[in-house]
Design a protein around this motif. Structure first.
Motif, PDB file in Angstrom:
ATOM      1  N   SER A   8       2.861  -1.384   1.431  1.00 36.02           N
ATOM      2  CA  SER A   8       2.983  -0.114   1.476  1.00 36.02           C
ATOM      3  C   SER A   8       0.644   0.327   1.432  1.00 36.02           C
ATOM      4  O   SER A   8       0.196  -0.651   1.340  1.00 36.02           O
ATOM      5  CB  SER A   8       3.177   0.564  -0.253  1.00 36.02           C
ATOM      6  OG  SER A   8       2.463   0.023  -1.197  1.00 36.02           O
ATOM      7  N   THR A   9       0.930   1.722   2.092  1.00 37.47           N
ATOM      8  CA  THR A   9      -0.747   2.053   2.321  1.00 37.47           C
ATOM      9  C   THR A   9      -1.552   2.430   1.066  1.00 37.47           C
ATOM     10  O   THR A   9      -0.571   3.539   0.627  1.00 37.47           O
ATOM     11  CB  THR A   9      -0.858   2.372   3.723  1.00 37.47           C
ATOM     12  OG1 THR A   9       0.455   3.716   3.367  1.00 37.47           O
ATOM     13  CG2 THR A   9      -0.338   1.737   4.777  1.00 37.47           C
ATOM     14  N   THR A  12       0.997   6.121   0.026  1.00 41.45           N
ATOM     15  CA  THR A  12       2.121   5.940   0.141  1.00 41.45           C
ATOM     16  C   THR A  12       2.454   7.047  -0.953  1.00 41.45           C
ATOM     17  O   THR A  12       3.096   7.968  -0.722  1.00 41.45           O
ATOM     18  CB  THR A  12       2.645   4.657  -0.656  1.00 41.45           C
ATOM     19  OG1 THR A  12       2.284   4.070   0.246  1.00 41.45           O
ATOM     20  CG2 THR A  12       3.693   4.413  -0.155  1.00 41.45           C
ATOM     21  N   LYS A  41       7.879  -4.704   8.593  1.00 46.02           N
ATOM     22  CA  LYS A  41       6.996  -5.788   8.678  1.00 46.02           C
ATOM     23  C   LYS A  41       7.078  -6.708   7.950  1.00 46.02           C
ATOM     24  O   LYS A  41       7.364  -6.619   6.362  1.00 46.02           O
ATOM     25  CB  LYS A  41       5.366  -4.846   8.639  1.00 46.02           C
ATOM     26  CG  LYS A  41       4.840  -3.009   9.489  1.00 46.02           C
ATOM     27  CD  LYS A  41       4.478  -4.094  10.601  1.00 46.02           C
ATOM     28  CE  LYS A  41       4.367  -2.977  11.698  1.00 46.02           C
ATOM     29  NZ  LYS A  41       5.785  -1.570  11.943  1.00 46.02           N
ATOM     30  N   ALA A  54       6.940   0.207   7.969  1.00 39.29           N
ATOM     31  CA  ALA A  54       5.504   1.670   7.554  1.00 39.29           C
ATOM     32  C   ALA A  54       6.383   2.532   5.578  1.00 39.29           C
ATOM     33  O   ALA A  54       7.337   3.100   6.004  1.00 39.29           O
ATOM     34  CB  ALA A  54       4.182   1.733   7.582  1.00 39.29           C
ATOM     35  N   GLU A  56       5.368   5.886   6.029  1.00 42.13           N
ATOM     36  CA  GLU A  56       6.435   6.892   6.426  1.00 42.13           C
ATOM     37  C   GLU A  56       7.619   6.155   7.194  1.00 42.13           C
ATOM     38  O   GLU A  56       8.683   7.459   7.673  1.00 42.13           O
ATOM     39  CB  GLU A  56       5.195   7.366   8.192  1.00 42.13           C
ATOM     40  CG  GLU A  56       5.975   8.455   8.906  1.00 42.13           C
ATOM     41  CD  GLU A  56       4.636   8.803   9.570  1.00 42.13           C
ATOM     42  OE1 GLU A  56       5.062   9.502  10.331  1.00 42.13           O
ATOM     43  OE2 GLU A  56       3.537   8.319   9.910  1.00 42.13           O
ATOM     44  N   TYR A  89       7.745   1.515  -2.284  1.00 45.72           N
ATOM     45  CA  TYR A  89       6.526   1.292  -1.875  1.00 45.72           C
ATOM     46  C   TYR A  89       5.374   2.188  -2.825  1.00 45.72           C
ATOM     47  O   TYR A  89       4.268   1.420  -2.498  1.00 45.72           O
ATOM     48  CB  TYR A  89       6.930   2.858  -0.772  1.00 45.72           C
ATOM     49  CG  TYR A  89       7.733   2.403   0.305  1.00 45.72           C
ATOM     50  CD1 TYR A  89       6.863   1.677   1.344  1.00 45.72           C
ATOM     51  CD2 TYR A  89       8.843   3.302   0.287  1.00 45.72           C
ATOM     52  CE1 TYR A  89       7.464   1.496   2.116  1.00 45.72           C
ATOM     53  CE2 TYR A  89       9.274   2.362   1.834  1.00 45.72           C
ATOM     54  CZ  TYR A  89       8.843   2.032   3.139  1.00 45.72           C
ATOM     55  OH  TYR A  89       9.019   2.195   3.697  1.00 45.72           O
TER      56      TYR A  89
END
Length: 399
Positions: A8-9, A12, A41, A54, A56, A89
């Motif tokens: 996760s970024t 998130t 990924k 990802a 989203e 996430y």
């Protein structure tokens, strides 16, 4: 799943907001065109792989799953599965194998549905296979877990994804495992567990019916008796008008509405009773067994059931009236109806030789040589027309 494997970024937490939850509720049917990269990924830690898209993309696929699959087959409570995604996430599902597997299988189902749409691409099938393979690699940990609702849902999700793979036979094993968990949870007991919320009790009953109808459908096509006799069922059928709208399918313009989940549950009871009847010693000894009263009663029940089904609508009308994802579920039921009618009209007794099973090539040849098979021409033509209406439509018959 260790936190070092999270993909996760930093945004998130913002992504899984109240606004996102509202978007889930307002989701649209079918896979819209999107510029979002939906591909998983992959990150490796030692010999362990973890593949997720990802954040989203994960939300986007979850939304599609809820609208295109879960609405007709209410496997998960919407809030519960959304929270599961959020926890994975955001790192709160660390160490929870079942949460990660559930998320990956939901993503796999979403990709399977996309693969059957005009926007489907080869990568959808590849992504579904990746999620399935990684989930199967954790199966040894999963089967050691104590019985729970999410474990039962996980086994059913495995069955759904495997049933649309290149090797669908193991799906029956996962369905049987799910039914066993429902027994451990006393979902169908005359004296069920009482210290749970009404909402969870309702979801448990939905999960039971999903497992039962999948078992009845696969058992009928494989020539097996059901894992659970319909005579042992004590819980009510799914409601025709569910408070959450679970299982409902509506025409785009409101021309008709039906609860496909309840209809599938009703059909599964007929399927299960038919297979139990075919397994009796009387059926194997009496070549005219299909003229007996019990057989005629089942045929009458199927006719009565079909009066509730939009079978009078042509394939062209269904294509115009329904969303494509709803059409996939219609095809699945139509396939079950045809299979049941096929065995009722031209019964082939169970045989240890797999080549003589009713839906094997040899079994089909034997069945179609009988005069009664001519009565199936119209139904067979209708099913074939429906299958051709969905890209890769031969996959839909497994759902």
């Amino acid at each position: 799943m260790p936190s070092s494997m999270l993909l996760s970024t930093s945004d998130t937490l913002d992504f899984w907001s109240d606004t996102a939850a509202q978007q889930i509720e307002l989701g649209q049917h079918g896979p819209p065109a999107t510029a979002i990269d939906l591909q998983p990924k992959t990150k490796c830690v030692g010999d362990k792989k973890c593949s997720i898209p990802a954040a989203e993309a994960g939300f986007f696929l979850l939304q599609e799953y809820l609208v295109d699959f879960n609405a007709a087959v209410p496997l998960f409570d919407r809030v519960t599965i959304s929270t599961c995604f959020e926890d994975c996430y955001n790192g709160r599902a660390e160490g929870s194998v079942v949460s990660w597997i559930v998320m990956k299988l939901v993503l796999a189902i979403a990709h399977r549905l996309r693969a059957m749409s005009p926007l489907g691409v080869r990568q959808d099938t590849e992504s579904a296979d990746i999620y399935l393979a990684e989930s199967l690699s954790d199966l040894s940990d999963l089967i050691m877990l104590p019985p729970s609702l999410i474990l039962c849902q996980c086994y059913i999700a495995f069955a759904v994804v495997i049933s649309t793979s290149s090797n669908p036979k193991p799906a029956a094993t996962f369905i049987s495992m799910a039914l066993r968990v429902t027994q451990d949870l006393r979902i169908n007991d005359p004296s069920p567990i009482t210290n749970i919320s009404p909402r969870e009790r309702l979801q448990r009953q939905r999960v039971f019916w999903i497992a039962f109808l999948m078992d009845a459908d696969r058992g009928l096509k494989a020539g097996r008796a059901p894992s659970m006799s319909p005579e042992l069922i004590t819980i009510d059928l799914p409601a025709s008008e569910d408070p959450d709208g679970a299982g409902e399918i509506c025409a785009i313009g409101g021309e008709f509405q039906m609860n496909i989940f309840r209809l599938r549950a009703e059909l599964s009871l007929i399927m299960a009773e038919l297979m139990e009847l075919l397994q009796t010693p009387e059926a194997s000894r009496n070549p005219r067994f299909n003229g007996d009263l019990m057989w005629q009663t089942l045929a009458l029940r199927l006719d009565t059931w079909r009066e509730q089904w939009p079978g009078k609508l042509t394939v062209n009308q269904l294509q115009k009236l329904l969303h494509r994802s709803d059409l996939v579920h219609i095809i699945a039921v139509e396939a079950g109806v045809f299979s049941t009618l096929y065995l009722l009209l031209t019964p082939l007794q169970p045989d240890t030789d797999s080549k003589r099973r009713a839906f094997s090539p040899e079994g089909l040849k034997e069945q179609l040589a009988r005069p009664q098979s001519q009565q199936l021409y119209h139904d067979a033509k209708r099913l074939a027309s429906l299958l051709s209406s969905v890209p890769a439509g031969d996959v839909a018959i497994n759902w």
